[in-house]
Scaffold this motif. Structure first.
Motif, short mmCIF file in Angstrom:
data_model
loop_
_atom_site.label_atom_id
_atom_site.label_comp_id
_atom_site.label_asym_id
_atom_site.label_seq_id
_atom_site.Cartn_x
_atom_site.Cartn_y
_atom_site.Cartn_z
N ASP A 32 30.80 41.45 -5.43
CA ASP A 32 31.98 40.60 -5.56
C ASP A 32 33.04 41.23 -6.47
N ASP A 33 32.60 41.82 -7.58
CA ASP A 33 33.54 42.50 -8.48
C ASP A 33 34.23 43.65 -7.76
N VAL A 38 38.94 46.24 -5.43
CA VAL A 38 39.55 46.95 -4.30
C VAL A 38 40.70 46.15 -3.72
N SER A 39 40.55 44.83 -3.64
CA SER A 39 41.66 43.99 -3.16
C SER A 39 42.90 44.18 -4.01
N GLU A 40 42.72 44.19 -5.31
CA GLU A 40 43.86 44.37 -6.22
C GLU A 40 44.47 45.76 -6.09
N LEU A 41 43.63 46.79 -6.02
CA LEU A 41 44.15 48.16 -5.93
C LEU A 41 44.86 48.41 -4.61
N TRP A 97 45.19 43.79 -14.71
CA TRP A 97 44.50 43.07 -15.77
C TRP A 97 43.10 42.67 -15.29
N LEU A 98 43.00 42.18 -14.05
CA LEU A 98 41.69 41.84 -13.47
C LEU A 98 40.82 43.08 -13.33
N VAL A 99 41.42 44.16 -12.86
CA VAL A 99 40.67 45.42 -12.72
C VAL A 99 40.13 45.83 -14.09
N GLN A 100 40.97 45.78 -15.10
CA GLN A 100 40.56 46.15 -16.45
C GLN A 100 39.44 45.24 -16.97
N ALA A 101 39.49 43.96 -16.62
CA ALA A 101 38.48 43.01 -17.08
C ALA A 101 37.13 43.23 -16.39
N LEU A 102 37.14 43.65 -15.14
CA LEU A 102 35.90 43.79 -14.37
C LEU A 102 35.28 45.18 -14.45
N ALA A 103 36.11 46.19 -14.65
CA ALA A 103 35.63 47.57 -14.62
C ALA A 103 35.26 48.06 -16.02
N VAL A 118 41.56 54.72 -9.81
CA VAL A 118 40.09 54.73 -9.80
C VAL A 118 39.59 53.64 -10.74
N ALA A 119 38.58 52.91 -10.30
CA ALA A 119 37.91 51.91 -11.15
C ALA A 119 36.41 52.20 -11.14
N VAL A 120 35.83 52.19 -12.32
CA VAL A 120 34.40 52.43 -12.49
C VAL A 120 33.76 51.11 -12.89
N LEU A 121 32.89 50.61 -12.02
CA LEU A 121 32.24 49.32 -12.25
C LEU A 121 30.76 49.52 -12.56
N PRO A 122 30.20 48.70 -13.44
CA PRO A 122 28.75 48.76 -13.66
C PRO A 122 28.04 48.18 -12.44
#
Length: 134
Positions: A32-33, A38-41, A97-103, A118-122
């Motif tokens: 979900d994250d 990806v939706s935001e990017l 801001w959402l990307v920063q909060a989730l990644a 690029v976003a790096v997610l756990p």
């Protein structure tokens, strides 16, 4: 590494979300994250670039998922968290801001044909899923 072509699509958002869900479902808990990021990017690439997104890449490592939305425009310093993101009444500006909060982290990378955001997610349990329980 998974690669999804987005160039020339009239509406690239739905296929990008669908592909992220298909690739990550049953493999990592942060589906979900990753879909939200990806939706935001992709949405940002549609709104803020002339050509829109070129492609999406998805990479799964032992402890992280790396998603990147590529577009053919070079980074001119405009990719940043909006000042209006902190305003609860703002109608837009919360994407990064959402990307920063989730990644774990996010960054802009110069590529041979433009840039990638690029976003790096756990890989752990999704923050979106955890928030939905409350």
């Amino acid at each position: 590494m998974y690669w999804v072509a987005l160039a020339g699509r009239h509406e690239p958002l739905a296929p990008a979300r669908d592909q992220v869900r298909a690739v990550l479902a049953g493999v990592v808990p942060c589906v979900d994250d990753a879909v939200l990021v990806v939706s935001e990017l992709v949405g940002n690439a549609v709104r803020h670039t002339t050509a829109g997104p070129d492609c999406l890449t998805i990479e799964i490592n032992e402890d992280q998922v790396i998603v990147a939305v590529h577009d053919p425009e070079h980074d001119d310093g405009r990719v940043h968290v909006s000042e209006s993101a902190a305003d609860p009444l703002a109608e837009s500006g919360r994407g990064l801001w959402l990307v920063q909060a989730l990644a774990r982290r996010w960054y802009v990378e110069t590529t041979a044909v433009g840039k990638a955001v690029v976003a790096v997610l756990p890989r752990r349990k999704s923050a979106v899923s955890r928030a939905a329980r409350f």
